[in-house]
Design a protein around this motif. Sequence first.
Motif, mmCIF file in Angstrom:
data_model
loop_
_atom_site.group_PDB
_atom_site.id
_atom_site.type_symbol
_atom_site.label_atom_id
_atom_site.label_comp_id
_atom_site.label_asym_id
_atom_site.label_seq_id
_atom_site.Cartn_x
_atom_site.Cartn_y
_atom_site.Cartn_z
ATOM 1 N N SER A 180 -17.209 8.302 27.244
ATOM 2 C CA SER A 180 -18.010 7.767 26.148
ATOM 3 C C SER A 180 -17.668 8.472 24.842
ATOM 4 O O SER A 180 -17.110 9.570 24.835
ATOM 5 C CB SER A 180 -19.508 7.918 26.460
ATOM 6 O OG SER A 180 -19.839 9.286 26.643
ATOM 7 N N VAL A 181 -18.017 7.823 23.749
ATOM 8 C CA VAL A 181 -17.890 8.403 22.419
ATOM 9 C C VAL A 181 -19.230 8.225 21.726
ATOM 10 O O VAL A 181 -19.735 7.099 21.626
ATOM 11 C CB VAL A 181 -16.759 7.742 21.597
ATOM 12 C CG1 VAL A 181 -16.797 8.193 20.149
ATOM 13 C CG2 VAL A 181 -15.403 8.057 22.210
ATOM 14 N N GLN A 182 -19.820 9.339 21.291
ATOM 15 C CA GLN A 182 -21.110 9.324 20.610
ATOM 16 C C GLN A 182 -22.145 8.505 21.370
ATOM 17 O O GLN A 182 -22.892 7.722 20.792
ATOM 18 C CB GLN A 182 -20.940 8.827 19.176
ATOM 19 C CG GLN A 182 -20.028 9.702 18.370
ATOM 20 C CD GLN A 182 -19.705 9.127 16.998
ATOM 21 O OE1 GLN A 182 -20.063 8.004 16.668
ATOM 22 N NE2 GLN A 182 -19.023 9.916 16.195
ATOM 23 N N ASP A 211 -12.996 5.917 17.296
ATOM 24 C CA ASP A 211 -13.103 7.142 16.496
ATOM 25 C C ASP A 211 -14.089 8.090 17.161
ATOM 26 O O ASP A 211 -15.144 7.668 17.632
ATOM 27 C CB ASP A 211 -13.592 6.830 15.085
ATOM 28 C CG ASP A 211 -12.534 6.139 14.246
ATOM 29 O OD1 ASP A 211 -11.345 6.455 14.435
ATOM 30 O OD2 ASP A 211 -12.895 5.290 13.424
ATOM 31 N N GLY A 212 -13.755 9.348 17.181
ATOM 32 C CA GLY A 212 -14.673 10.357 17.703
ATOM 33 C C GLY A 212 -14.120 11.057 18.924
ATOM 34 O O GLY A 212 -13.122 10.651 19.519
ATOM 35 N N ASP A 213 -14.803 12.143 19.275
ATOM 36 C CA ASP A 213 -14.424 12.920 20.447
ATOM 37 C C ASP A 213 -14.859 12.181 21.702
ATOM 38 O O ASP A 213 -15.947 11.601 21.760
ATOM 39 C CB ASP A 213 -15.090 14.292 20.404
ATOM 40 C CG ASP A 213 -14.593 15.133 19.243
ATOM 41 O OD1 ASP A 213 -13.543 14.800 18.660
ATOM 42 O OD2 ASP A 213 -15.272 16.131 18.926
ATOM 43 N N LEU A 214 -14.023 12.233 22.696
ATOM 44 C CA LEU A 214 -14.277 11.545 23.955
ATOM 45 C C LEU A 214 -14.988 12.500 24.913
ATOM 46 O O LEU A 214 -14.476 13.576 25.220
ATOM 47 C CB LEU A 214 -12.937 11.103 24.547
ATOM 48 C CG LEU A 214 -12.935 10.177 25.737
ATOM 49 C CD1 LEU A 214 -13.579 8.841 25.394
ATOM 50 C CD2 LEU A 214 -11.502 9.947 26.191
ATOM 51 N N ALA A 215 -16.188 12.109 25.344
ATOM 52 C CA ALA A 215 -16.909 12.864 26.373
ATOM 53 C C ALA A 215 -16.496 12.304 27.727
ATOM 54 O O ALA A 215 -16.489 11.085 27.924
ATOM 55 C CB ALA A 215 -18.409 12.729 26.175
ATOM 56 N N VAL A 216 -16.140 13.191 28.636
ATOM 57 C CA VAL A 216 -15.668 12.793 29.959
ATOM 58 C C VAL A 216 -16.602 13.432 30.982
ATOM 59 O O VAL A 216 -16.610 14.653 31.141
ATOM 60 C CB VAL A 216 -14.215 13.264 30.194
ATOM 61 C CG1 VAL A 216 -13.696 12.738 31.514
ATOM 62 C CG2 VAL A 216 -13.316 12.856 29.035
#
Length: 137
Positions: free
Chosen positions: A118-120, A94-99
Amino acid sequence: MTMIPHAGSMCLLDAVLAWDEVSVRCLSRRYRDSDNPLRRADGVLGSACGIEIAAQAMAVHGRLISGETGQPTRGYLASLRDVTLRTLRLDAVDGDLAVDATRLMGDDRGATYRFVLSVQGAELLSGRATVLFSGAA
């Protein structure tokens, strides 16, 4: 979307959050979409699919630092090294994926990047990728 050679549901990035000469940070919400073409027939999105998302961030970064306009140059994933998968499935996250992608070296023939998804703040996968550009000898 016009900065990489992906279109429609295959474009898995939503935004470029920050970039400089050596790195880029992108955001993906699209990885969760039910029409994500990387999903298996049963709807599962394995964590290794994050490598494609990272490759799209690398493509965006290459385009940003080149200042090119017009059709993007195609790149081909030539090598993966030190890939670590810390989760089995991206569809269960769950959550936005940082790339995040950091260019380690490169020229007009190709580039090598370190990437982290990563996520959060929780790292999901990481590694190094070498991309060769079309027409490179």
